[in-house]
Write a protein that holds these residues in place. Structure first.
Motif, PDB file in Angstrom:
ATOM      1  N   LEU A 173     -11.504   7.754   6.204  1.00 20.39           N
ATOM      2  CA  LEU A 173     -10.968   6.579   6.879  1.00 20.39           C
ATOM      3  C   LEU A 173     -10.502   5.535   5.863  1.00 20.39           C
ATOM      4  CD1 LEU A 173     -13.536   6.103   9.806  1.00 20.39           C
ATOM      5  CD2 LEU A 173     -11.212   7.019   9.935  1.00 20.39           C
ATOM      6  N   VAL A 174      -9.212   5.231   5.903  1.00 21.17           N
ATOM      7  CA  VAL A 174      -8.677   4.224   4.989  1.00 21.17           C
ATOM      8  C   VAL A 174      -9.039   2.836   5.489  1.00 21.17           C
ATOM      9  CG1 VAL A 174      -6.764   5.733   4.353  1.00 21.17           C
ATOM     10  CG2 VAL A 174      -6.447   4.046   6.177  1.00 21.17           C
ATOM     11  N   LYS A 175      -8.982   1.863   4.589  1.00 22.15           N
ATOM     12  CA  LYS A 175      -9.267   0.469   4.915  1.00 22.15           C
ATOM     13  C   LYS A 175      -8.065  -0.381   4.549  1.00 22.15           C
ATOM     14  CE  LYS A 175     -12.783   0.418   2.137  1.00 22.15           C
ATOM     15  NZ  LYS A 175     -12.755   1.816   1.683  1.00 22.15           N
ATOM     16  N   ALA A 176      -8.008  -1.583   5.092  1.00 22.50           N
ATOM     17  CA  ALA A 176      -6.932  -2.515   4.757  1.00 22.50           C
ATOM     18  C   ALA A 176      -6.962  -2.779   3.256  1.00 22.50           C
ATOM     19  CB  ALA A 176      -7.105  -3.811   5.535  1.00 22.50           C
ATOM     20  N   ARG A 184       8.197   5.380  -6.198  1.00 21.96           N
ATOM     21  CA  ARG A 184       6.907   5.482  -6.883  1.00 21.96           C
ATOM     22  C   ARG A 184       5.943   6.423  -6.153  1.00 21.96           C
ATOM     23  NH1 ARG A 184       5.047  -0.592  -8.136  1.00 21.96           N
ATOM     24  NH2 ARG A 184       3.508   0.555  -9.398  1.00 21.96           N
ATOM     25  N   MET A 185       6.356   6.876  -4.972  1.00 21.14           N
ATOM     26  CA  MET A 185       5.529   7.750  -4.141  1.00 21.14           C
ATOM     27  C   MET A 185       4.128   7.164  -3.929  1.00 21.14           C
ATOM     28  SD  MET A 185       6.381  11.741  -4.735  1.00 21.14           S
ATOM     29  CE  MET A 185       8.065  12.376  -4.647  1.00 21.14           C
ATOM     30  N   GLU A 186       4.112   5.918  -3.562  1.00 21.24           N
ATOM     31  CA  GLU A 186       2.835   5.271  -3.277  1.00 21.24           C
ATOM     32  C   GLU A 186       3.017   4.254  -2.153  1.00 21.24           C
ATOM     33  OE1 GLU A 186       2.395   1.523  -6.286  1.00 21.24           O
ATOM     34  OE2 GLU A 186       2.027   3.501  -7.153  1.00 21.24           O
ATOM     35  N   GLY A 187       1.974   4.053  -1.428  1.00 21.93           N
ATOM     36  CA  GLY A 187       2.022   3.103  -0.328  1.00 21.93           C
ATOM     37  C   GLY A 187       0.724   2.323  -0.245  1.00 21.93           C
ATOM     38  N   ARG A 188       0.664   1.451   0.751  1.00 24.60           N
ATOM     39  CA  ARG A 188      -0.520   0.618   0.905  1.00 24.60           C
ATOM     40  C   ARG A 188      -0.790   0.380   2.381  1.00 24.60           C
ATOM     41  NH1 ARG A 188      -3.235  -2.110  -2.756  1.00 24.60           N
ATOM     42  NH2 ARG A 188      -1.571  -1.742  -4.287  1.00 24.60           N
ATOM     43  N   VAL A 189      -2.071   0.303   2.711  1.00 21.04           N
ATOM     44  CA  VAL A 189      -2.475  -0.050   4.065  1.00 21.04           C
ATOM     45  C   VAL A 189      -2.489  -1.574   4.135  1.00 21.04           C
ATOM     46  CG1 VAL A 189      -4.250   0.168   5.837  1.00 21.04           C
ATOM     47  CG2 VAL A 189      -3.887   2.032   4.203  1.00 21.04           C
ATOM     48  N   VAL A 238      -2.386   8.960   7.983  1.00 22.87           N
ATOM     49  CA  VAL A 238      -1.689   7.961   7.172  1.00 22.87           C
ATOM     50  C   VAL A 238      -0.626   8.627   6.292  1.00 22.87           C
ATOM     51  CG1 VAL A 238      -1.969   6.264   5.311  1.00 22.87           C
ATOM     52  CG2 VAL A 238      -3.611   6.334   7.200  1.00 22.87           C
ATOM     53  N   VAL A 239      -0.982   9.768   5.696  1.00 25.29           N
ATOM     54  CA  VAL A 239      -0.007  10.514   4.888  1.00 25.29           C
ATOM     55  C   VAL A 239       1.183  10.927   5.755  1.00 25.29           C
ATOM     56  CG1 VAL A 239       0.357  12.679   3.611  1.00 25.29           C
ATOM     57  CG2 VAL A 239      -1.693  11.312   3.197  1.00 25.29           C
TER      58      VAL A 239
END
Length: 208
Positions: A138-141, A179-184, A103-104
């Protein structure tokens, strides 16, 4: 299996396709596949007819190397996929894509999955406000992925984030460069996962 420490371009040549292991170099004319698209070694130019077993083995190796995983890790994820409802191949790819290091990388914070894994291991990444230094997490929604405050001034991360601003993100992710951030946004579906393999052959290799 021990960690591979040799030249990664040999892996792309061995599989006959780009595995994007060398970052930006893979998009230039310096790419090993663009210069010498034959297997490494003295007899690399001789490509014999692949057996049914060999065909499935190559697809498995290609996918494993694409995600930069060793065999025990890779098989563990396959076992997890077999216990999930739905198609095993699709489940397998979705699990691999949900790894934090991937993801990164997909967000552009690493030029390669190897570099993204190092960024995670060094504790530069937060998930929902908490430091996570496990690449296989493991990332989640709905998960929020961001660079920690103290790491945002690191040159390598700043350069990667700036380069990411002109790249196309997968539809299941979003990323704010400033902002150096994201979202799943959601879990990836099969048509949103770009991998140079036929996952059914990998399933058939392990199910034999």
């Amino acid at each position: 299996m021990s960690r591979y420490t040799g030249p990664v371009c040999r892996l792309c040549r061995a599989e006959g396709t780009k595995l994007f292991l060398k970052g930006d170099r893979c998009y230039t004319e310096k790419c090993a596949i663009a210069r010498r698209n034959n297997k490494p070694g003295q007899h690399g130019a001789r490509r014999g007819k692949e057996s049914e077993y060999g065909l499935r083995l190559r697809e498995k190796q290609k996918l494993r190397r694409f995600y930069c995983m060793n065999e025990s890790q890779f098989r563990r994820f396959y076992t997890m996929a077999t216990k999930m409802p739905g198609q095993t191949g699709h489940n397998f790819l979705q699990l691999l894509e949900r790894r934090l290091d991937n993801v990164v990388y997909r967000m552009g914070l690493g030029v390669s999955r190897r570099q993204a894994r190092q960024i995670v291991r060094h504790g530069h990444v937060l998930v929902n406000g908490r430091k996570v230094d496990i690449p296989s997490y493991l990332v989640k929604a709905g998960d929020k992925i961001e660079i920690s405050e103290k790491s945002r001034d690191l040159m390598v991360i700043k350069e990667n984030a700036e380069a990411a601003s002109v790249r196309t993100l997968p539809a299941w992710l979003e990323f704010d460069v400033e902002r150096m951030e994201g979202r799943v946004v959601s879990l990836p579906t099969r048509d949103q996962i770009e991998v140079p393999v036929t996952e059914q052959l990998v399933v058939e290799f392990y199910a034999r």
